[in-house]
Each structure stands twice: as C-alpha cells, then as structure tokens.
Design a protein around this motif. Structure first.
Motif, PDB file in Angstrom:
ATOM      1  N   TYR A 146      23.266  66.953  53.699  1.00 28.96           N
ATOM      2  CA  TYR A 146      24.614  66.602  53.254  1.00 28.96           C
ATOM      3  C   TYR A 146      24.643  65.348  52.375  1.00 28.96           C
ATOM      4  N   LEU A 147      23.500  64.718  52.150  1.00 33.12           N
ATOM      5  CA  LEU A 147      23.463  63.503  51.348  1.00 33.12           C
ATOM      6  C   LEU A 147      23.782  63.800  49.888  1.00 33.12           C
ATOM      7  N   THR A 148      24.666  62.993  49.318  1.00 34.18           N
ATOM      8  CA  THR A 148      25.020  63.141  47.905  1.00 34.18           C
ATOM      9  C   THR A 148      24.265  62.159  47.028  1.00 34.18           C
ATOM     10  N   GLY A 149      23.673  61.129  47.637  1.00 34.17           N
ATOM     11  CA  GLY A 149      23.014  60.088  46.859  1.00 34.17           C
ATOM     12  C   GLY A 149      23.965  58.969  46.471  1.00 34.17           C
ATOM     13  N   ILE A 150      25.214  59.055  46.925  1.00 34.76           N
ATOM     14  CA  ILE A 150      26.218  58.018  46.660  1.00 34.76           C
ATOM     15  C   ILE A 150      26.507  57.350  47.996  1.00 34.76           C
TER      16      ILE A 150
END
Length: 276
Positions: A146-150
C-alpha cells in the motif's frame, strides 16, 4: 472530461462496461457543449441526452435484474435512485435554447456525473461484494503493497488502517461492556480522520500539479457522501452483520483506492512536480 476511474469497478463485467459507456456518452455531450463552432448544436445535444436516458434505463434494467438474481437486499432502494437519475435527465427538454440552455446543460452534466460517482461508489460497489466465499473477517493491516512513496500520504493511510483495525476488534469482541458506544465513537473518528486525510492528500496533489486531481476529488467526495449517509447512532446489538458488511465495504474501498488511484500519485513524471 469525466473519467471512469478504477475506484468505480465492481468486478461485475457487464455492469462495469455499462458504467463506462454512461461516462463515454456524457463526455460526448460535454465535448459538443464545449464546441462553439457548431450552429444549432442544442438540437444535437438534446438528441444525445435522450440517447443517454435510453441507455441509462437499459443499464438500470440490467443492473436490477442482476441484483434480483443474487437476492440483493437494496434492490428496491436502487430502483428508486435509478428513477431519480432518469427524471433529472427529463428536465433537459424543459429549457429553451441559448445561453440559458448552455448553462443548464453544463449544470445537468455535472449533476449526473456527481450522481454516478456517488451511486457507484456508495451503492453499486456492494453488488460485487455480496456473495463472497465464506471467510473469517480478518483485521486489515497496512502492508508494503500500500506504500505510495509519499511519506505524508503513507503515514495517514497507516492511521486509517489503525482506526479500521480498532473497529474490527471491537466488533468481534463478544463480551466488551458498552461495545456499541465504542464502535460509534471509533466510526466517528474514522469519518473525521478520512475527511482530514482527503484534504491533506488533495493539497499535496495540487502542490505538485497532479493531473488526476479532479478525478481524485470526485472519488473522495463520493466516499465522504457515503460515510455521511451511514447512521452510526442507530447501531445496536442486533446489527452485527450490518456492521461487518459496513466495515468490509469501507476497507475494500480504501484498499482499492490506494492500489488503483493513490499509488499513481507517487508515479507522476518529475517534470510535473514543483518544489514546495
């Protein structure tokens, strides 16, 4: 242009395809409305609006037949809502041509698209979830997928999962004193934090000039409208199944939105992003 996003996918191919066609027809009408080079365009537009109504009625018949086949409990409610959509389209014939007609038709299309987003996300999504295989309700957990990198978005998603997890644990607790008071408190907390998160996420998207901001806002608005419709105050010990279905809907919407919409935010090409 109004985009059919992955947030709107039910997993029922026939219904998903017909929803996409509704959006396509609306966009075709919008494109003609925006064209200032065509004379007497309102006659053509009204013909297209009539085609939209005919297709919507056909789609609603298909959707209602499918709901009846799976014994969907909200069939009668859906029929009433479908009728509202068609009656709204009928108003297009009551206006004269000219600037008044232009403004009215623009407002009508915005209304129809908003209605579609809210109806699909708030009601139709559960059509595809009604008959899943029997399973134990697992407490949802935030994982690396679920990580978006933001960092801001990811931290707030983790908090949403934490609150949802707390709701699940209380729902499944058989002997907790004042169980339903605690559930109502947590659901209100979830509602408030969801609104807070959407505002933060939209501000971030605006700061990087994210090209999908408008579609994200519509999805967020539709989901918040669904949350507002949920009457948490009338939850009691006789509604365990309703609570479980409610939380399944909220969790699956969040997961679907993160995987198919939010993760795209972190992948926007660098040339679009401004330093802030």
């Amino acid at each position: 242009m109004y985009y059919f996003t992955d947030d709107c996918l039910l997993g029922v191919e026939m219904i998903d395809n017909e929803h996409k066609e509704l959006f396509r027809i609306i966009n075709e009408i919008q494109e003609l409305l925006n064209n200032e080079m065509i004379e007497d365009k309102y006659h053509q537009i009204l013909e297209m609006v009539e085609r939209l109504k005919e297709y919507a009625e056909q789609h609603f018949q298909h959707e209602e037949a499918y709901m009846e086949s799976i014994h969907h409990p909200e069939l009668e409610l859906q029929k009433q809502q479908h009728l509202i959509f068609c009656e709204k389209i009928d108003e297009a014939d009551a206006r004269s041509t000219g600037s008044e007609q232009q403004e009215f038709l623009e407002d009508l299309l915005k209304y129809l698209v908003t209605w579609l987003y809210r109806h699909i996300i708030g009601c139709d999504l559960m059509i595809g979830k009604l008959n899943p295989p029997e399973k134990k309700h697992a407490v949802p957990a935030f994982t690396e997928q679920y990580l978006t990198g933001i960092s801001l978005v990811d931290e707030e998603h983790k908090e949403l999962f934490r609150i949802i997890g707390e709701v699940y644990r209380v729902i499944m607790e058989e002997y907790l004193h004042d169980k339903y008071d605690e559930i109502v408190r947590l659901l209100e907390e979830l509602k408030d934090y969801t609104k807070f998160h959407f505002a933060d996420e939209e501000n971030y998207m605006q700061s990087i000039q994210y090209e999908g901001l408008a579609a994200q806002k519509r999805a967020h608005d539709a989901f918040v409208a669904r949350l507002e419709e949920m009457n948490f105050e009338h939850i009691d010990e006789h509604q365990q199944e309703t609570l479980e279905e409610m939380m399944e809907f909220l969790t699956e919407w969040l997961v679907n939105h993160i995987l198919h919409s939010d993760k795209k935010i972190g992948k926007q090409p660098p040339e679009y992003i401004q330093k802030h």
